[in-house]
Design a protein around this motif. Structure first.
Motif, mmCIF file in Angstrom:
data_model
loop_
_atom_site.group_PDB
_atom_site.id
_atom_site.type_symbol
_atom_site.label_atom_id
_atom_site.label_comp_id
_atom_site.label_asym_id
_atom_site.label_seq_id
_atom_site.Cartn_x
_atom_site.Cartn_y
_atom_site.Cartn_z
ATOM 1 N N PHE A 134 -10.424 -16.094 11.436
ATOM 2 C CA PHE A 134 -10.338 -15.692 13.162
ATOM 3 C C PHE A 134 -8.738 -15.608 12.937
ATOM 4 N N ILE A 135 -8.298 -14.728 12.016
ATOM 5 C CA ILE A 135 -7.012 -14.784 12.539
ATOM 6 C C ILE A 135 -6.771 -13.668 12.517
ATOM 7 N N ASN A 136 -5.479 -13.688 14.137
ATOM 8 C CA ASN A 136 -5.384 -12.243 14.410
ATOM 9 C C ASN A 136 -3.832 -12.820 14.996
ATOM 10 N N CYS A 137 -3.103 -11.113 15.257
ATOM 11 C CA CYS A 137 -1.543 -10.936 15.915
ATOM 12 C C CYS A 137 -1.952 -9.933 16.962
ATOM 13 N N THR A 138 0.000 -9.807 17.421
ATOM 14 C CA THR A 138 -0.304 -9.063 17.860
ATOM 15 C C THR A 138 -0.947 -7.774 18.790
ATOM 16 N N ASN A 139 -0.750 -7.838 17.001
ATOM 17 C CA ASN A 139 -1.202 -6.154 16.708
ATOM 18 C C ASN A 139 -2.767 -6.264 16.745
ATOM 19 N N CYS A 140 -3.551 -7.052 16.625
ATOM 20 C CA CYS A 140 -5.258 -6.455 16.046
ATOM 21 C C CYS A 140 -5.726 -7.958 17.335
ATOM 22 N N GLY A 141 -7.585 -8.102 17.157
ATOM 23 C CA GLY A 141 -8.008 -9.570 17.379
ATOM 24 C C GLY A 141 -7.807 -8.643 18.688
ATOM 25 N N PRO A 142 -9.617 -9.597 19.100
ATOM 26 C CA PRO A 142 -9.843 -9.676 19.884
ATOM 27 C C PRO A 142 -8.899 -9.626 21.441
ATOM 28 N N ARG A 143 -9.471 -9.330 22.111
ATOM 29 C CA ARG A 143 -8.308 -9.002 23.610
ATOM 30 C C ARG A 143 -9.682 -8.478 25.212
ATOM 31 N N TYR A 144 -10.479 -7.602 24.759
ATOM 32 C CA TYR A 144 -11.116 -7.582 26.391
ATOM 33 C C TYR A 144 -12.473 -8.147 26.479
ATOM 34 N N THR A 145 -12.980 -8.564 25.390
ATOM 35 C CA THR A 145 -13.651 -9.366 24.796
ATOM 36 C C THR A 145 -13.987 -10.959 24.847
ATOM 37 N N ILE A 146 -12.219 -11.232 25.544
ATOM 38 C CA ILE A 146 -12.026 -12.601 25.661
ATOM 39 C C ILE A 146 -11.167 -13.331 27.421
ATOM 40 N N ILE A 147 -10.848 -12.456 27.877
ATOM 41 C CA ILE A 147 -10.110 -12.368 29.338
ATOM 42 C C ILE A 147 -11.055 -12.607 30.320
ATOM 43 N N GLU A 148 -10.546 -13.786 30.978
ATOM 44 C CA GLU A 148 -11.899 -13.954 32.151
ATOM 45 C C GLU A 148 -10.358 -13.707 33.513
ATOM 46 N N ARG A 149 -9.496 -13.281 33.481
ATOM 47 C CA ARG A 149 -8.843 -12.769 34.253
ATOM 48 C C ARG A 149 -7.274 -12.255 34.225
ATOM 49 N N ILE A 150 -6.690 -11.600 35.736
ATOM 50 C CA ILE A 150 -5.737 -11.534 34.638
ATOM 51 C C ILE A 150 -4.560 -12.731 35.690
ATOM 52 N N PRO A 151 -3.627 -13.140 35.405
ATOM 53 C CA PRO A 151 -2.768 -12.353 33.980
ATOM 54 C C PRO A 151 -3.416 -12.790 32.579
ATOM 55 N N TYR A 152 -2.185 -11.953 31.277
ATOM 56 C CA TYR A 152 -3.618 -12.544 30.847
ATOM 57 C C TYR A 152 -2.435 -12.814 30.283
ATOM 58 N N ASP A 153 -2.786 -14.120 30.325
ATOM 59 C CA ASP A 153 -2.351 -15.680 29.441
ATOM 60 C C ASP A 153 -3.103 -16.364 29.133
ATOM 61 N N ARG A 154 -3.193 -17.027 27.396
ATOM 62 C CA ARG A 154 -3.796 -18.232 27.647
ATOM 63 C C ARG A 154 -5.246 -18.788 27.549
ATOM 64 N N VAL A 155 -4.378 -19.657 28.960
ATOM 65 C CA VAL A 155 -5.050 -19.580 30.072
ATOM 66 C C VAL A 155 -6.238 -19.417 31.068
ATOM 67 N N ASN A 156 -6.250 -17.822 30.628
ATOM 68 C CA ASN A 156 -7.273 -17.015 31.165
ATOM 69 C C ASN A 156 -8.103 -16.121 30.354
ATOM 70 N N THR A 157 -8.105 -17.131 29.421
ATOM 71 C CA THR A 157 -8.976 -16.561 28.441
ATOM 72 C C THR A 157 -10.068 -17.294 27.773
ATOM 73 N N THR A 158 -10.861 -17.056 26.572
ATOM 74 C CA THR A 158 -11.437 -18.600 25.827
ATOM 75 C C THR A 158 -10.796 -19.159 25.199
ATOM 76 N N MET A 159 -9.750 -18.625 25.423
ATOM 77 C CA MET A 159 -9.113 -19.258 24.425
ATOM 78 C C MET A 159 -8.459 -20.292 24.187
ATOM 79 N N SER A 160 -8.967 -20.278 25.748
ATOM 80 C CA SER A 160 -7.875 -21.307 26.520
ATOM 81 C C SER A 160 -8.835 -23.172 25.886
ATOM 82 N N ASP A 161 -9.547 -22.718 25.457
ATOM 83 C CA ASP A 161 -10.654 -23.935 24.856
ATOM 84 C C ASP A 161 -10.493 -24.553 23.516
ATOM 85 N N PHE A 162 -9.420 -24.247 23.021
ATOM 86 C CA PHE A 162 -8.323 -24.397 21.952
ATOM 87 C C PHE A 162 -7.556 -24.307 22.158
#
Length: 811
Positions: A134-162
């Motif tokens: 699941f390696i990623n950085c600012t230039n790659c990886g999931p965006r649209y498929t993990i965002i739950e709401r804006i603003p696009y911060d980690r707490v508003n994505t499915t990555m908030s589980d981690f």
């Protein structure tokens, strides 16, 4: 020394374009620090603003590198440099927080393929993320498929589980690091994990689940793999028995499968890969590319039976890269993880429930997918041009900026429609709900068109529910509340039914909205015009399988004078019957019999050619009786059904087992180097009719005399290009317009399109074809939105059709 004479200078650089949500500010920060400049960068309502201070040569170097070393997803449309007074007490360069001016649209960006930097780290044994899937950085990886709401911060994505570990947190908070504010950042210590289960959901214990999955695939098993936007079904593409097993379990009789190969070199062993295709295959979007198949390609024929092209893509997630690195895998089928025509499955429990009967094992992970999204599909043509067939992963929901002139108005408003709606509508936001097949939805606000990912065929109940979820999702995600809903004229499209219910205030929690009904083929033309920023008047050739006409007939080969407000029908393919209505779009013998009847007269049933259709006597007589009595036989001008009929007469396809199969097989059969064509006629009346009865009679003669099918296919395509060209020239002569728009699903046919475009351009005409927006019904929602917006802005009285006053009924 004055500021003017000083070797030091200060400049403000204002930029617009794709500069938010793409790692642009960290890039600017690192670049300025590297060159030794002070200053700051900030996001604002127009894009971004930079102030830099240093020697003039340093600033010039900065602007040069700024334009030439952009992050993969960034692009600059406009920039302006302004000289400023020096700031004497500035000692560093900083990223300043946005002050309420960020563009909301920019916070929701597409998912992007793994970048080269992350790939290098993925296979570096000394890197802390070595082999981390699941390696990623600012230039790659999931965006649209993990965002739950804006603003696009980690707490508003499915990555908030981690919660982030110390390493990830330090990189996340360091402006000089490539992972600065990369919301999905993770590592093996703190991030998602994957594991392997059998088709009943029981875990398969192993040291390396990805390598074990590769072993299963190598041994002929089918494995479901959870990726970026949902599950894929993966298996060997070089084993006919494995492919047949997948087809049987997935209930996918004949539709071609997409392939994934390890790298570009492997792709070139299977297909001819021109330079444009190389760029696409290795781009951040990494779509499926439709390419010409090599004769010696080590691919089972039943992957894409009867076709000369294959859909191929490269690995775009770390899991894919690790899968191919684990074993020397051949080309793999990598097809959507679903039962045919159902929505893509994204959740682990659903995968066991629905894919367990297809796959032998399932590779899952625990990073939640907020919304499923299919792979995008792009056609790369022999002239180097490209056209997106399916706009999804990597492209959606990136807003499309409309570049129409601000004050141009249409010089004609058609009198062929009744307009009854208020002139006082002030549209801010328009929701366009698209077509029935290949559905997308579009939300238009000001000059930004947000087009959803590919949704699919709404006739399937699961797809329709997904359609409603996508509407709700995009409205909430982009914080938009539509003022108007735009829909097709077809009274039975489920998208139209939804729009009518929303207009009537029948949907819980939704206010009633004014509705604008838009003719299907007009929307096709407007989508192409919008893509090119063309807001004048044009001649349009719109060719597809079906669209509800203003007279209640099934339109599908239309010559129009169009603007973004209205249209006039100038000509069309002479009507023929569609016995059985919708059944005629599946059983190719039905339009074939109708065209034979029209060309040969009522005695056609006694001709030898009818026997070639291989219909049993009972069915043959039933269809003939249908036509004689006019029972469920709507009139049609569909070019798509004409293609079906010719494929049936040539013995290539007795049915469309998937949409467009017969025309695709007919195109694949073309014998190269044939310039002959069949006769046709164009009537002198207005609107004129394209009469192909002479062509049908000559095709019958060729078949009876056993002319090679490849020659017949070539002659037919040449004839279709010729009658479309002649029709366009007739329209150009009558209207004095010099721009021709080509849209509709028939222009997915590369041979037809390129031949027609070359003919039109040889006459000095400007020809607009699709590139970034699908020519098929996936572009309809954009066209609907643009037409609705134009009508409101020009204060045209809008036709507010109800179910009762839409003309006629549908087939």
């Amino acid at each position: 020394m004055t500021v003017k004479d000083s070797p030091y200078k200060r400049e403000r650089i204002t930029l617009s374009g794709q500069v938010q949500g793409v790692g642009f500010r960290p890039f600017v920060y690192r670049l300025a620090r590297d060159i030794g400049l002070t200053g700051w960068v900030i996001n604002d309502s127009s894009g971004a603003t930079i102030e830099v201070q240093g020697r003039a040569s340093q600033i010039d170097l900065f602007t040069c590198r700024l334009m030439n070393e952009l992050p993969p997803l960034a692009s600059i449309q406009k920039y302006q440099r302004t000289q400023l007074p020096l700031c004497g007490d500035e000692k560093d360069f900083e990223i300043r927080p946005s002050q309420g001016g960020e563009i909301v649209d920019a916070q929701v960006t597409p998912d992007i393929a793994t970048c080269s930097d992350c790939l290098r780290e993925l296979f570096d044994p000394d890197d802390p993320r070595y082999h981390y899937p699941f390696i990623n950085c600012t230039n790659c990886g999931p965006r649209y498929t993990i965002i739950e709401r804006i603003p696009y911060d980690r707490v508003n994505t499915t990555m908030s589980d981690f919660p982030m570990c110390k390493l990830c947190a330090s990189q996340y908070n360091d402006p000089a690091d490539r992972r600065f504010h990369a919301q999905p950042v993770a590592c093996a210590e703190c991030g998602p994990k994957c594991w392997l289960i059998d088709n009943r959901g029981k875990q398969i214990f192993c040291d390396d689940p990805i390598a074990t999955a590769a072993d299963l695939i190598m041994n002929g098993r089918i494995v479901a793999i959870k990726g970026l936007g949902g599950f894929h079904l993966a298996c060997r593409a070089d084993d006919e028995h494995v492919v047949n097993r997948l087809r049987r379990r997935k209930n996918r009789q004949a539709k071609p499968f997409a392939l994934m190969v390890a790298n570009l070199e492997k792709a070139k062993e299977i297909c001819h890969v021109p330079a444009e295709a190389e760029k696409l295959l290795t781009s951040p979007q990494c779509p499926i590319c439709l390419l010409e198949r090599r004769d010696d390609a080590p691919i089972a024929r039943n992957v894409a039976e009867g076709l000369s092209t294959l859909g191929i893509m490269l690995p775009y997630t770390p899991i894919h890269h690790l899968l191919f690195a684990a074993r020397d895998l051949p080309a793999l089928i990598m097809t959507s993880g679903n039962v045919s025509e159902e929505p893509l499955i994204k959740d682990n429990d659903d995968a066991v429930a629905h894919l367990g009967r297809i796959a032998d094992a399932i590779l899952v992970h625990n990073r939640r997918i907020q919304r499923s999204i299919d792979d995008s599909v792009v056609q790369v043509r022999t002239d180097g041009s490209i056209m997106i067939f399916r706009r999804a992963r990597g492209y959606a929901p990136r807003p499309m900026r409309l570049t129409f002139s601000k004050d141009k108005q249409s010089s004609f408003i058609s009198t062929t429609h009744t307009h009854k709606e208020s002139e006082n509508l002030e549209a801010k936001t328009i929701l366009a709900v698209g077509a029935e097949l290949k559905n997308t939805i579009c939300i238009l606000r000001n000059d930004q068109a947000i087009i959803s990912e590919h949704i699919g065929d709404l006739k399937d109940g699961r797809a329709y529910r997904h359609f409603i979820r996508v509407i709700n999702d995009l409205e909430n995600l982009f914080d938009l509340s539509p003022d108007i809903v735009a829909a097709d004229m077809h009274p039975q499209y489920l998208s139209t039914v939804y729009a009518l219910d929303r207009s009537a205030g029948k949907l819980a929690g939704r206010k009633p909205l004014p509705i604008i009904r838009i003719q299907h083929h007009h929307a096709h033309a407007a989508a192409c015009m919008a893509e090119h920023g063309f807001d004048g008047e044009a001649v349009a050739l719109i060719c597809d399988g079906t669209g509800y006409g203003s007279d209640g007939a099934v339109w599908g080969c239309e010559v129009m004078k169009v603007s973004l407000v209205d249209f006039v029908r100038l000509g069309y393919l002479r009507y023929f019957l569609l016995p059985g209505g919708d059944a005629a779009s599946i059983e190719t013998a039905r339009p074939a019999l109708a065209l034979l009847r029209d060309a040969l007269g009522k005695e056609f049933a006694n001709t030898l050619i009818v026997k070639n259709l291989n219909l049993d006597e009972r069915k043959l007589h039933a269809i003939i009786e249908q036509m004689d009595k006019g029972l469920n036989c709507p009139k049609s001008s569909s070019l798509g059904r004409l293609f079906d009929a010719i494929a049936a007469l040539c013995g290539l396809a007795s049915e469309n087992r998937y949409e467009g199969e017969a025309p695709m097989l007919l195109e694949a059969a073309i014998e190269k180097g044939i310039d002959d064509e069949y006769p046709f006629a164009i009537s002198q009346d207005e609107p004129f009719q394209i009469d192909v009865r002479a062509m049908i009679r000559q095709i019958v003669e060729d078949i009876i005399h056993k002319v090679d099918v490849g020659i017949i296919a070539a002659r037919f395509h040449n004839t279709a290009a010729s009658f479309l060209y002649a029709s366009a020239m007739r329209a150009v002569e009558n209207t004095s317009l010099k721009t021709v728009v080509l849209s509709g699903g028939c222009f997915a046919n590369q041979y037809l399109t390129l031949r027609l475009v070359n003919s039109l351009q040889s006459q000095g005409l400007e020809v607009l074809t699709h590139r970034q927006i699908p020519c098929n019904d996936g572009g309809i929602s954009l066209g609907q939105a643009v037409i609705a917006d134009s009508r409101v802005k020009q204060k045209v009285e809008i036709a507010k059709w109800s179910k009762q006053n839409v003309p006629g009924d549908t087939c």
